[in-house]
Design a protein around this motif. Structure first.
Motif, PDB file in Angstrom:
ATOM      1  N   LEU A 200      11.271   5.843  19.831  1.00 54.03           N
ATOM      2  CA  LEU A 200      10.191   4.984  20.326  1.00 54.03           C
ATOM      3  C   LEU A 200       9.524   5.767  21.441  1.00 54.03           C
ATOM      4  CD1 LEU A 200       8.861   2.228  19.952  1.00 54.03           C
ATOM      5  CD2 LEU A 200      10.436   1.304  21.640  1.00 54.03           C
ATOM      6  N   THR A 201       8.307   6.230  21.193  1.00 58.81           N
ATOM      7  CA  THR A 201       7.708   7.275  22.036  1.00 58.81           C
ATOM      8  C   THR A 201       6.867   6.759  23.193  1.00 58.81           C
ATOM      9  OG1 THR A 201       5.807   7.426  20.539  1.00 58.81           O
ATOM     10  CG2 THR A 201       7.684   8.870  20.089  1.00 58.81           C
ATOM     11  N   VAL A 202       6.657   5.450  23.325  1.00 56.86           N
ATOM     12  CA  VAL A 202       5.771   4.939  24.380  1.00 56.86           C
ATOM     13  C   VAL A 202       6.496   3.895  25.206  1.00 56.86           C
ATOM     14  CG1 VAL A 202       3.636   5.416  23.139  1.00 56.86           C
ATOM     15  CG2 VAL A 202       4.803   3.241  22.781  1.00 56.86           C
ATOM     16  N   ARG A 203       5.942   3.673  26.413  1.00 56.77           N
ATOM     17  CA  ARG A 203       6.474   2.651  27.309  1.00 56.77           C
ATOM     18  C   ARG A 203       5.325   1.812  27.866  1.00 56.77           C
ATOM     19  NH1 ARG A 203      11.680   2.762  28.512  1.00 56.77           N
ATOM     20  NH2 ARG A 203      12.915   4.612  27.971  1.00 56.77           N
ATOM     21  N   ALA A 204       5.685   0.764  28.602  1.00 59.10           N
ATOM     22  CA  ALA A 204       4.687  -0.140  29.170  1.00 59.10           C
ATOM     23  C   ALA A 204       3.696   0.635  30.030  1.00 59.10           C
ATOM     24  CB  ALA A 204       5.370  -1.225  29.997  1.00 59.10           C
ATOM     25  N   GLY A 205       2.414   0.362  29.806  1.00 62.60           N
ATOM     26  CA  GLY A 205       1.348   1.021  30.561  1.00 62.60           C
ATOM     27  C   GLY A 205       0.745   2.217  29.869  1.00 62.60           C
ATOM     28  N   ASP A 206       1.409   2.740  28.827  1.00 65.75           N
ATOM     29  CA  ASP A 206       0.876   3.909  28.116  1.00 65.75           C
ATOM     30  C   ASP A 206      -0.359   3.525  27.304  1.00 65.75           C
ATOM     31  OD1 ASP A 206       2.895   5.383  29.166  1.00 65.75           O
ATOM     32  OD2 ASP A 206       4.087   5.510  27.319  1.00 65.75           O
ATOM     33  N   LYS A 207      -1.323   4.446  27.232  1.00 62.65           N
ATOM     34  CA  LYS A 207      -2.502   4.277  26.401  1.00 62.65           C
ATOM     35  C   LYS A 207      -2.224   4.838  25.010  1.00 62.65           C
ATOM     36  CE  LYS A 207      -4.748   2.949  30.113  1.00 62.65           C
ATOM     37  NZ  LYS A 207      -5.126   1.539  30.338  1.00 62.65           N
ATOM     38  N   VAL A 208      -2.639   4.116  23.984  1.00 61.73           N
ATOM     39  CA  VAL A 208      -2.418   4.569  22.604  1.00 61.73           C
ATOM     40  C   VAL A 208      -3.729   4.472  21.834  1.00 61.73           C
ATOM     41  CG1 VAL A 208      -0.008   3.845  22.627  1.00 61.73           C
ATOM     42  CG2 VAL A 208      -1.751   2.271  21.787  1.00 61.73           C
ATOM     43  N   GLU A 209      -3.828   5.276  20.793  1.00 59.97           N
ATOM     44  CA  GLU A 209      -4.987   5.265  19.905  1.00 59.97           C
ATOM     45  C   GLU A 209      -4.589   4.673  18.562  1.00 59.97           C
ATOM     46  OE1 GLU A 209      -8.011   6.047  20.765  1.00 59.97           O
ATOM     47  OE2 GLU A 209      -7.449   6.720  22.790  1.00 59.97           O
ATOM     48  N   GLN A 210      -5.556   4.043  17.922  1.00 60.63           N
ATOM     49  CA  GLN A 210      -5.290   3.446  16.616  1.00 60.63           C
ATOM     50  C   GLN A 210      -4.805   4.525  15.646  1.00 60.63           C
ATOM     51  OE1 GLN A 210      -8.663   1.478  14.908  1.00 60.63           O
ATOM     52  NE2 GLN A 210      -7.469   0.484  13.303  1.00 60.63           N
ATOM     53  N   GLY A 211      -3.716   4.242  14.939  1.00 58.31           N
ATOM     54  CA  GLY A 211      -3.145   5.195  13.994  1.00 58.31           C
ATOM     55  C   GLY A 211      -2.104   6.111  14.598  1.00 58.31           C
ATOM     56  N   GLN A 212      -1.949   6.096  15.912  1.00 58.24           N
ATOM     57  CA  GLN A 212      -0.951   6.949  16.558  1.00 58.24           C
ATOM     58  C   GLN A 212       0.450   6.469  16.192  1.00 58.24           C
ATOM     59  OE1 GLN A 212      -1.455   7.267  20.824  1.00 58.24           O
ATOM     60  NE2 GLN A 212       0.703   7.780  21.150  1.00 58.24           N
ATOM     61  N   ILE A 213       1.367   7.408  15.908  1.00 62.77           N
ATOM     62  CA  ILE A 213       2.744   7.060  15.581  1.00 62.77           C
ATOM     63  C   ILE A 213       3.479   6.667  16.860  1.00 62.77           C
ATOM     64  CG2 ILE A 213       4.934   7.896  14.659  1.00 62.77           C
ATOM     65  CD1 ILE A 213       3.381   9.684  12.787  1.00 62.77           C
ATOM     66  N   LEU A 214       3.983   5.442  16.874  1.00 57.10           N
ATOM     67  CA  LEU A 214       4.656   4.918  18.053  1.00 57.10           C
ATOM     68  C   LEU A 214       6.170   4.960  17.919  1.00 57.10           C
ATOM     69  CD1 LEU A 214       2.437   1.757  18.616  1.00 57.10           C
ATOM     70  CD2 LEU A 214       2.109   4.051  19.550  1.00 57.10           C
TER      71      LEU A 214
END
Length: 348
Positions: A84-98
């Motif tokens: 699980l590559t992200v945490r609270a507050g991280d910005k993500v783009e549509q289609g990005q593998i989370l």
């Protein structure tokens, strides 16, 4: 004679005490009429006429910032969460593998279906060749027609199996794709709900996201004012935490009133505001109908403790008048009681 002195001394003391008490009570002072104790005096300076003005009054309704576009990112498979590559507050783009799930079984299933598909393809090719030979021999009268029918049935059976295997392969590849969980929208991670190593079931939420560019203000507006609002109207929005102000557009007015508060829920779409996040307190500002009000310059009001007072000129005589004030409007303040529009104020 000695007895009379003993009686006279106490009587004299009592009379003296009574006179002292009467003097302290003010019985020997001149009487002052009730009301203001100051002596009225003639006024020869400038005066300010009191008048009624029409006010463009605004009202603020409390509300809160919500995310118009938010979502929970969930698993579609029963598998172990590997990363699980992200945490609270991280910005993500549509289609990005989370996140990635354990895909060993899924890869094995894809390989198995492909192997079965290859074997079936080989059998199908051989069956087609046998069918062609049987048809050629049938034309020469060397085989019976039922043998041709058997090979045709075999070809049809293998074709059907090939189609079924193709569908199985598509389903297996789709399931394998579900092992890589992608961001459905561009936005910000609100919360990380599970950790790697956990076994997740279909529908288990892994993350929550919201789109900071799609914010909305929801506020409860008094029913008298909501009746004058329409979808598409623009209202001013103020966020005290950031001291930012922006205009927002009414996108929805919930058509059911809160019977306990006598308010309607109004939703307004707003653009991206720096440092503004869902959950923040906000206020919407809207204009009420014009109303008459008695306004006087603020500098003419003097305070005595918790009381407000002005100097009134009546028939050329200056007197003190206590008043009750309302809201301030620029350099003027509204007088709720204590003055009328015929009064004149002393300028000093």
């Amino acid at each position: 004679m000695r007895l009379s002195n003993k009686i006279a001394l106490p009587i004299a003391a009592i009379v003296g005490l009574l006179i002292a008490v009467a003097w302290m009570a003010g019985l020997f002072a001149d009487k002052t009429p009730a009301g203001l104790k100051e002596q009225q005096q003639a006024f020869k300076g400038s005066i300010q006429n009191v008048s009624i003005e029409l006010l463009n009054v605004t009202e603020r309704a409390p509300g809160s910032i919500v995310a118009k576009e938010n979502t929970l990112v969930a698993s579609r498979l029963l598998a172990q969460l590997k990363t699980l590559t992200v945490r609270a507050g991280d910005k993500v783009e549509q289609g990005q593998i989370l996140a990635r799930l354990d895909d060993a079984d899924l890869k094995a299933q894809v390989s198995q279906v492909k192997a079965e598909q290859d074997a079936n393809t080989a059998q199908l090719q051989q069956a087609k060749k046998q069918l062609e030979r049987s048809q050629a021999l049938l034309e020469q009268g060397l085989v019976a027609i039922n043998q041709v029918d058997e090979w045709r049935a075999k070809v049809d059976e293998l074709n059907a199996r090939q189609n079924a295997l193709s569908q199985q392969l598509t389903a297996a590849e789709i399931a394998l794709g579900f092992s890589q969980i992608q961001a459905p929208i561009s936005g910000t991670v609100v919360e990380r709900l599970v950790e790697p190593g956990s076994i997740v079931a279909p529908g288990t939420a892994l993350l929550s996201l919201y789109n900071p560019a799609q914010l909305q203000v929801q506020a409860a507006v008094r029913e008298q004012q909501a009746a004058h609002m329409q979808v598409g109207d623009k209202l001013k929005v103020y966020v005290p935490a950031t001291s930012l102000t922006q205009y927002a557009t009414i996108s929805e007015i919930v058509p059911v009133a809160d019977s306990s508060a006598r308010t309607f829920l109004v939703k307004l779409d707003m653009g991206l505001m720096p440092s503004v996040v869902p959950g923040m307190y906000a206020q919407i500002e809207y204009q009420l109908e014009q109303r008459p009000a008695l306004l006087i310059p603020s500098h003419l009001v003097k305070q005595y403790g918790q009381l407000d007072m002005v100097q009134v000129v009546d028939n050329g005589v200056l007197s003190r008048r206590y008043i009750r004030l309302g809201d301030a409007f620029g350099d003027k303040v509204e007088v709720i009681s204590g003055l009328s529009k015929e009064d004149k104020l002393a300028i000093y």
